[in-house]
Write a protein that holds these residues in place. Structure first.
Motif, short mmCIF file in Angstrom:
data_model
loop_
_atom_site.label_atom_id
_atom_site.label_comp_id
_atom_site.label_asym_id
_atom_site.label_seq_id
_atom_site.Cartn_x
_atom_site.Cartn_y
_atom_site.Cartn_z
N ILE A 125 20.23 25.33 -27.10
CA ILE A 125 18.77 25.35 -26.94
C ILE A 125 18.11 24.54 -28.07
N SER A 126 18.53 24.79 -29.30
CA SER A 126 17.91 24.12 -30.45
C SER A 126 18.21 22.63 -30.47
N GLU A 130 11.97 21.74 -28.55
CA GLU A 130 11.03 22.84 -28.38
C GLU A 130 10.52 23.00 -26.95
N ALA A 133 13.19 24.59 -24.96
CA ALA A 133 13.31 26.00 -25.37
C ALA A 133 12.23 26.84 -24.71
N LYS A 134 11.01 26.35 -24.73
CA LYS A 134 9.90 27.09 -24.13
C LYS A 134 10.13 27.30 -22.63
N PHE A 175 20.78 29.71 -33.73
CA PHE A 175 20.04 28.47 -33.48
C PHE A 175 20.41 27.36 -34.47
N LYS A 184 11.95 28.54 -35.99
CA LYS A 184 11.24 27.72 -35.00
C LYS A 184 11.60 28.15 -33.58
N TYR A 185 12.90 28.24 -33.29
CA TYR A 185 13.33 28.54 -31.92
C TYR A 185 13.29 30.03 -31.60
#
Length: 362
Positions: A125-126, A130, A133-134, A175, A184-185
């Protein structure tokens, strides 16, 4: 004999002053328990039905029966799971915590062949950015909410410090190596769950990413590998008021507590997490039937130390051949209250925190 009578009188007086009956206290203890159970459908004769009726705080759901992987434990498909969760939620007028481990990747109880979205592991994901990820966590959160799950034991905020770490790092559950990447993630994960009314859980405090061993299998000592920077994600989420629940790790660190692993440590759970870092939310144990705990402490020791350490929710996943019952847990804690090994105030305070958490689900 006379001294025993005096002690009993003082205990009864204490309870009378608080206006709590024996049943009141037993129900408060029950609210502090999250229990695993077997069954894809329940009725009034089901044990879990009676437990929830009595006051059980929450349940944890699993896909496969651990003793027969060809059978489902709780989850078959979307329609069935939604029906099951409605059955569970309708037992009492109190909001039940219905929890699951849904991180993505290898830790994913809701599978694509059951009709759910597939979510990549955290390390992937990371790497995808972003926006990706969202989108990923938005879809996951909608899945959870649509079937009535209101508590996810995720995200993992462990730092990928030890490349050979078999429980977190090599499985891609972290992450990244730095707090900046992890926060962040993990923040995106938390935000998307919140939008759908699902409570998130940061894990595993005070950090499992530097360990050499797996706490599912036995004792884990991180004294020589743990780094203070593993606390940074927790500091970030607490400072920014973005955390409702934290899960403890069954790891031992002699630099933080010379006697007990984190789950059972007052020094770690109260002095470090509550007092130093300022966390006021709900603290839940990792599964107390994992070998790192169960091979070294009996039930009475485990419950007493965990509650006295500052834990609010006690997780028993019941993934073993012989499940533990709510009665056994409640009776053990109640007897420890009577002997003043556990203060009633600890139970009252945990119930206050759980009530505040459940208010967010309404």
């Amino acid at each position: 004999m006379k001294s025993l009578v005096v002690v009993l009188f003082l205990i009864v007086s204490c309870f009378a002053q608080e206006n709590y009956s024996k049943k009141d206290i037993e129900k408060m203890i029950a609210k502090m328990v999250v229990l695993g159970f077997s069954g894809t459908n329940i009725d009034k004769n089901s044990k879990i039905y009676k437990d929830i009726e009595f006051g059980l705080g929450g349940v944890i759901l699993f896909d496969k029966d651990p003793n027969d992987k060809t059978k489902a434990k709780n989850i078959e498909n979307k329609t069935q799971l939604k029906r099951l969760n409605q059955q569970l939620q309708n037992i009492s007028n109190r909001k039940l915590l219905i929890s699951i481990d849904q991180e993505g990747g290898i830790v994913q109880r809701l599978k694509s062949d059951m009709g759910f979205v597939n979510t990549l592991k955290a390390s992937q994901i990371s790497q995808n950015g972003e926006v990706f990820a969202k989108q990923s966590y938005e879809a996951m959160a909608k899945d959870l909410s649509s079937v009535g799950i209101n508590l996810d034991f995720a995200p993992v905020v462990d730092l990928a410090i030890n490349k050979d770490n078999k429980v977190v790092v090599t499985r891609g559950r972290s992450f990244g190596e730095t707090s900046k990447i992890v926060t962040k993630y993990a923040s995106i994960f938390v935000d998307e769950l919140k939008k759908e009314g699902v409570i998130s859980t940061l894990k595993h405090f005070p950090g499992h990413g530097s360990s050499l061993a797996d706490s599912h299998l036995g004792f884990v000592d991180i004294s020589k590998t743990w780094d203070k920077k593993e606390l940074e994600p927790y500091k970030y989420f607490i400072k920014n008021n973005k955390v409702d629940m934290i899960m403890t790790a069954h790891v031992f660190n002699e630099n933080l507590d010379k006697e007990y692993p984190a789950t059972l440590s007052y020094n770690i759970n109260t002095k470090l997490l509550r007092e130093e870092l300022g966390f006021n939310g709900v603290l839940i144990t990792d599964d107390l039937q994992m070998s790192a705990i169960s091979k070294h402490y009996d039930l009475k020791q485990t419950l007493t130390l965990a509650i006295n350490s500052g834990v609010n929710l006690l997780l028993f996943a019941n993934q073993l051949a012989k499940p533990i019952s709510l009665e056994e847990i409640v009776n053990t804690v109640y007897s420890q209250i009577l002997s003043e090994e556990i203060l009633l105030e600890k139970i009252i305070e945990s119930n206050r925190k759980i009530d505040l958490l459940q208010e967010k689900l309404k």
